[in-house]
Scaffold this motif. Structure first.
Motif, PDB file in Angstrom:
ATOM      1  N   GLY A  73       0.796  -1.214   0.000  1.00 52.88           N
ATOM      2  CA  GLY A  73       0.000   0.000   0.000  1.00 52.88           C
ATOM      3  C   GLY A  73       0.827   1.261   0.000  1.00 52.88           C
ATOM      4  O   GLY A  73       2.043   1.242  -0.229  1.00 52.88           O
ATOM      5  N   SER A  74       0.161   2.399   0.287  1.00 50.51           N
ATOM      6  CA  SER A  74       0.838   3.699   0.310  1.00 50.51           C
ATOM      7  C   SER A  74       0.260   4.577   1.413  1.00 50.51           C
ATOM      8  O   SER A  74      -0.887   4.396   1.839  1.00 50.51           O
ATOM      9  N   VAL A  75       1.084   5.528   1.863  1.00 49.43           N
ATOM     10  CA  VAL A  75       0.717   6.426   2.968  1.00 49.43           C
ATOM     11  C   VAL A  75       1.042   7.858   2.565  1.00 49.43           C
ATOM     12  O   VAL A  75       2.091   8.118   1.953  1.00 49.43           O
ATOM     13  N   ALA A  76       0.154   8.790   2.912  1.00 54.17           N
ATOM     14  CA  ALA A  76       0.378  10.219   2.655  1.00 54.17           C
ATOM     15  C   ALA A  76       0.727  10.915   3.966  1.00 54.17           C
ATOM     16  O   ALA A  76       0.203  10.558   5.031  1.00 54.17           O
ATOM     17  N   PHE A  77       1.630  11.920   3.888  1.00 55.36           N
ATOM     18  CA  PHE A  77       2.048  12.685   5.060  1.00 55.36           C
ATOM     19  C   PHE A  77       1.493  14.102   4.974  1.00 55.36           C
ATOM     20  O   PHE A  77       1.633  14.772   3.945  1.00 55.36           O
ATOM     21  N   GLU A  78       0.868  14.562   6.065  1.00 55.60           N
ATOM     22  CA  GLU A  78       0.308  15.901   6.112  1.00 55.60           C
ATOM     23  C   GLU A  78       0.867  16.664   7.299  1.00 55.60           C
ATOM     24  O   GLU A  78       0.978  16.117   8.401  1.00 55.60           O
ATOM     25  N   VAL A  79       1.244  17.934   7.091  1.00 52.68           N
ATOM     26  CA  VAL A  79       1.692  18.826   8.151  1.00 52.68           C
ATOM     27  C   VAL A  79       0.760  20.029   8.157  1.00 52.68           C
ATOM     28  O   VAL A  79       0.635  20.726   7.130  1.00 52.68           O
ATOM     29  N   GLY A 111      -2.358  20.067   7.945  1.00 51.19           N
ATOM     30  CA  GLY A 111      -3.428  19.913   6.969  1.00 51.19           C
ATOM     31  C   GLY A 111      -2.989  19.886   5.525  1.00 51.19           C
ATOM     32  O   GLY A 111      -3.790  19.566   4.636  1.00 51.19           O
ATOM     33  N   ALA A 112      -1.714  20.184   5.244  1.00 50.24           N
ATOM     34  CA  ALA A 112      -1.220  20.201   3.857  1.00 50.24           C
ATOM     35  C   ALA A 112      -0.370  18.967   3.599  1.00 50.24           C
ATOM     36  O   ALA A 112       0.491  18.608   4.418  1.00 50.24           O
ATOM     37  N   GLU A 113      -0.625  18.310   2.454  1.00 52.45           N
ATOM     38  CA  GLU A 113       0.145  17.122   2.120  1.00 52.45           C
ATOM     39  C   GLU A 113       1.578  17.506   1.751  1.00 52.45           C
ATOM     40  O   GLU A 113       1.804  18.405   0.939  1.00 52.45           O
ATOM     41  N   VAL A 114       2.533  16.818   2.375  1.00 50.45           N
ATOM     42  CA  VAL A 114       3.947  17.161   2.143  1.00 50.45           C
ATOM     43  C   VAL A 114       4.742  16.005   1.544  1.00 50.45           C
ATOM     44  O   VAL A 114       5.921  16.164   1.222  1.00 50.45           O
ATOM     45  N   GLY A 115       4.104  14.835   1.374  1.00 52.10           N
ATOM     46  CA  GLY A 115       4.829  13.718   0.793  1.00 52.10           C
ATOM     47  C   GLY A 115       4.052  12.430   0.886  1.00 52.10           C
ATOM     48  O   GLY A 115       2.981  12.365   1.518  1.00 52.10           O
ATOM     49  N   THR A 116       4.585  11.394   0.242  1.00 54.18           N
ATOM     50  CA  THR A 116       3.960  10.075   0.276  1.00 54.18           C
ATOM     51  C   THR A 116       5.034   9.009   0.445  1.00 54.18           C
ATOM     52  O   THR A 116       6.220   9.259   0.224  1.00 54.18           O
ATOM     53  N   ALA A 117       4.590   7.823   0.837  1.00 52.99           N
ATOM     54  CA  ALA A 117       5.493   6.683   0.978  1.00 52.99           C
ATOM     55  C   ALA A 117       4.791   5.451   0.453  1.00 52.99           C
ATOM     56  O   ALA A 117       3.563   5.332   0.546  1.00 52.99           O
ATOM     57  N   LYS A 118       5.559   4.523  -0.098  1.00 53.34           N
ATOM     58  CA  LYS A 118       4.974   3.310  -0.659  1.00 53.34           C
ATOM     59  C   LYS A 118       5.704   2.086  -0.126  1.00 53.34           C
ATOM     60  O   LYS A 118       6.549   2.176   0.778  1.00 53.34           O
ATOM     61  N   ALA A 138       4.314  14.878  11.740  1.00 49.45           N
ATOM     62  CA  ALA A 138       3.306  14.891  10.672  1.00 49.45           C
ATOM     63  C   ALA A 138       2.204  13.891  10.977  1.00 49.45           C
ATOM     64  O   ALA A 138       2.362  12.980  11.804  1.00 49.45           O
ATOM     65  N   THR A 139       1.080  14.081  10.288  1.00 56.16           N
ATOM     66  CA  THR A 139      -0.014  13.116  10.350  1.00 56.16           C
ATOM     67  C   THR A 139       0.141  12.169   9.158  1.00 56.16           C
ATOM     68  O   THR A 139       0.399  12.617   8.036  1.00 56.16           O
ATOM     69  N   CYS A 140      -0.008  10.860   9.402  1.00 53.88           N
ATOM     70  CA  CYS A 140       0.159   9.857   8.342  1.00 53.88           C
ATOM     71  C   CYS A 140      -1.189   9.196   8.067  1.00 53.88           C
ATOM     72  O   CYS A 140      -1.807   8.646   8.988  1.00 53.88           O
ATOM     73  N   ILE A 141      -1.612   9.272   6.805  1.00 58.14           N
ATOM     74  CA  ILE A 141      -2.933   8.764   6.412  1.00 58.14           C
ATOM     75  C   ILE A 141      -2.763   7.773   5.275  1.00 58.14           C
ATOM     76  O   ILE A 141      -2.055   8.043   4.305  1.00 58.14           O
ATOM     77  N   THR A 142      -3.434   6.623   5.382  1.00 61.29           N
ATOM     78  CA  THR A 142      -3.355   5.644   4.294  1.00 61.29           C
ATOM     79  C   THR A 142      -4.057   6.186   3.058  1.00 61.29           C
ATOM     80  O   THR A 142      -5.165   6.732   3.139  1.00 61.29           O
ATOM     81  N   SER A 143      -3.413   6.073   1.922  1.00 58.69           N
ATOM     82  CA  SER A 143      -4.021   6.513   0.662  1.00 58.69           C
ATOM     83  C   SER A 143      -4.476   5.314  -0.165  1.00 58.69           C
ATOM     84  O   SER A 143      -5.013   5.476  -1.264  1.00 58.69           O
ATOM     85  N   SER A 144      -4.257   4.096   0.352  1.00 60.39           N
ATOM     86  CA  SER A 144      -4.760   2.859  -0.245  1.00 60.39           C
ATOM     87  C   SER A 144      -4.714   1.801   0.849  1.00 60.39           C
ATOM     88  O   SER A 144      -4.090   2.016   1.897  1.00 60.39           O
ATOM     89  N   PRO A 145      -5.381   0.666   0.659  1.00 62.09           N
ATOM     90  CA  PRO A 145      -5.319  -0.393   1.684  1.00 62.09           C
ATOM     91  C   PRO A 145      -3.856  -0.757   1.979  1.00 62.09           C
ATOM     92  O   PRO A 145      -3.058  -0.920   1.059  1.00 62.09           O
TER      93      PRO A 145
END
Length: 354
Positions: free
Chosen positions: A16-22, A24-31, A49-56
């Protein structure tokens, strides 16, 4: 993970993948294969940062205690490897382990790309290198008008060690044969951390001499106490003809000490008029220490005289007692008794004469 919260785990993305927000603004992603969350575990700081899943997602996670244990064990293993390498350097091999630990802590890591020149022949040398990873070529070697074959060094090898002893011009070129990671230490950083190398070698040697003196045998003096005493040894010069103490006379407070000869010769003369000479590395004054008892006056049983201008390492009775306590315990301590051995515990090894 929520920004501002206290960190509890380090994460590795399995799928899957994860998005990073600081803020409220997205600052990067990880896979898959990426990781996140290590800073909070390293430094006990709030999540950046806050880490939110962008896919399962499927994640691996490690708690803070385990995470730090893994790092610590890796650091200790690496330090041990570095110490083993430092032991191979001729002028470092006899240093006490505490000095080797400080050297390994002072090393800086540097990376070089394949084909990059690390050392240039003829330039003034000021840095010592240990190869952590990769391979280098030492070439165009010329010492004292003599030329030598090129050398290849790999992980665990070292070069530029003369820089720690003296700032001298490089006698060869050194080039990376592949991408390299080197551990580097300059002469200035070495001396800032530990002082001049010559002093370290002397302190290590003094510790060994003190441990080998019969005066301290069976007295239960600990290893770090010997190291402390070695640090207290001071360098003192005496002129030719100086008498440190004389047979039949009271020993002065200044001469009630252990002396290690650094330079010159000392003549020892006993009651019967027999003499022997001490040179560099010899020691004296221990006999006076053995005479210490409840009396405040120590009468020397032999005479010690400087046959030429000399230098000695000196540690006074006061300094010794500041480390090990009352000197009397050193020569009243009894050897440990050997435990009784049962005949039935013995094994027949060989019958002599057969």
């Amino acid at each position: 993970i929520v920004q501002g919260e206290v960190g509890d785990y380090f994460y590795i993305i399995h799928k899957g993948s994860v998005a990073f927000e600081v803020d409220g603004a997205e600052v990067g992603t990880a896979k898959e294969g990426n990781s996140f969350g290590e800073l909070a575990l390293l430094y006990d700081c709030p999540r950046a940062a806050t880490c939110i899943t962008s896919s399962p997602c499927e994640l691996w996670r490690v708690d803070q205690k385990t995470f730090r244990k893994i790092l610590a064990s890796g650091t200790m293993r690496n330090d041990g490897e570095v110490r083993d390498i430092l032991r191979k350097v001729p002028f470092l091999k006899d240093l006490d382990v505490k000095y080797l630990n400080k050297i390994s802590e002072a090393l800086n890591e540097m990376k070089y790309s394949k084909g990059e020149k690390i050392v240039t022949k003829g330039e003034e040398g000021s840095v010592f290198y240990v190869i952590k990873e990769g391979k280098v070529k030492v070439h165009d070697i010329e010492v004292g008008q003599s030329k030598y074959d090129d050398q290849e060094l790999s992980s665990g090898g070292y070069f530029g060690e003369r820089a720690i002893v003296m700032k001298d011009k490089r006698v060869a070129n050194v080039t990376a044969l592949e991408d390299c990671t080197l551990l580097c230490l300059s002469k200035d950083d070495f001396e800032m951390t530990l002082g001049p190398l010559a002093d370290l070698i002397i302190k290590t040697a003094d510790k060994g001499k003190l441990k080998a003196m019969p005066l301290f045998e069976n007295a239960g003096v600990r290893d770090h106490d010997f190291a402390t005493m070695a640090d207290l040894v001071e360098e003192v010069d005496f002129p030719k003809g100086h008498t440190f103490f004389a047979e039949g006379e009271a020993v002065s407070d200044r001469s009630l000490a252990l002396f290690i000869v650094r330079k010159g010769t000392i003549t020892m003369t006993n009651k019967e008029g027999k003499t022997h000479t001490l040179s560099k590395g010899g020691y004296f004054g221990d006999d006076n220490m053995r005479l210490c008892n409840q009396s405040t006056t120590i009468i020397a049983e032999n005479t010690a005289t400087a046959e030429e201008d000399c230098r000695v390492g000196l540690i006074s009775l006061h300094d010794i007692e500041s480390v090990v306590g009352n000197i009397q315990r050193l020569h009243t301590a009894k050897p440990k008794k050997i435990e009784k051995v049962k005949f039935s515990d013995l094994k027949k090894h060989r019958i002599l004469g057969v």
